[in-house]
Write an enzyme that holds these catalytic residues in place. Structure first.
Site, PDB file in Angstrom:
ATOM      1  N   SER A  82       0.788  -1.086   0.099  1.00 21.39           N
ATOM      2  CA  SER A  82      -0.041   0.174  -0.033  1.00 21.39           C
ATOM      3  C   SER A  82       0.744   1.381  -0.022  1.00 21.39           C
ATOM      4  CB  SER A  82      -0.989   0.020   1.192  1.00 21.39           C
ATOM      5  OG  SER A  82      -0.186   0.322   2.448  1.00 21.39           O
ATOM      6  N   LYS A  89       0.956   4.531   6.867  1.00 23.33           N
ATOM      7  CA  LYS A  89       0.305   5.263   5.936  1.00 23.33           C
ATOM      8  C   LYS A  89       0.851   6.762   5.900  1.00 23.33           C
ATOM      9  CE  LYS A  89      -2.702   2.156   4.919  1.00 23.33           C
ATOM     10  NZ  LYS A  89      -2.575   1.322   3.787  1.00 23.33           N
TER      11      LYS A  89
END
Length: 187
Positions: free
Chosen positions: A42, A83
């Site tokens: 990701s 993230k």
């Protein structure tokens, strides 16, 4: 007799030194820094699956997350996610034609430029607004941040799990220490 006493003293000194070293290591790991392994794709191309990083756990105890910080946080699935902070408390957020808008103003994301140039069809980031994420969301709530992975097409981030409470953030990270050939500071 004197030799036995000397050996016992030396053993005791080594034992004390090891106990102190373990105590210091535990304090550093629990309160200051901890290692983490990137699990998944990701955050590609910025971070690769298997990269090992150091998480700074004290930075947000004395400060606040900043836009584009790479953070590690407790996700709803009882896992830790890594993230990038995109939106901050009190801000509106929108993506339109692969462009980030904060409070209606376009914001550059230079860390995505190389990745965007390799896309042959479509956009890296699909269009959305905060209302698309949660109909009750006009702005990012106080004490929360909006996070996204750099691999926007394949990231389970705030678009799916919602905004992240800052209390769930373990810390920020920017230092890859393994594999040895990839040691670097990422932005």
């Amino acid at each position: 007799m004197e030799k036995q006493v000397k050996e016992k003293n030396e053993l005791w000194e080594w034992t004390k030194a090891l106990l102190i070293a373990f105590a210091i290591a535990a304090i550093i790991r629990y309160f200051l820094f901890t290692p983490i392994a990137v699990d998944g794709q990701s955050m590609m191309p910025t971070l690769e699956n298997g990269d090992r990083m150091i998480v700074n756990k004290i930075g947000y105890k004395i400060g606040e997350p900043k836009r584009f910080d790479i953070v590690v946080f407790h996700a709803p699935e009882k896992k830790n996610y890594i993230k990038r902070v995109i939106g901050l408390p009190g801000e509106t957020l929108e993506y339109k034609n692969d462009q980030l808008y904060i409070n209606g103003e376009p914001i550059d994301e230079p860390y995505l430029d190389d990745y965007k140039s390799k896309i042959t069809e479509g956009t890296l980031t699909e269009d959305f607004t905060l209302k698309d994420i949660d109909v009750n969301l006009d702005v990012i709530p106080e004490g929360c941040v909006f996070v996204m992975g750099d691999n926007r097409r394949y990231s389970k981030d705030s678009r799916i799990i919602g905004v992240v409470d800052q209390k769930e953030i373990i810390g920020n990270t920017s230092l890859i220490f393994w594999p040895f050939s990839d040691i670097k500071i990422v932005k």
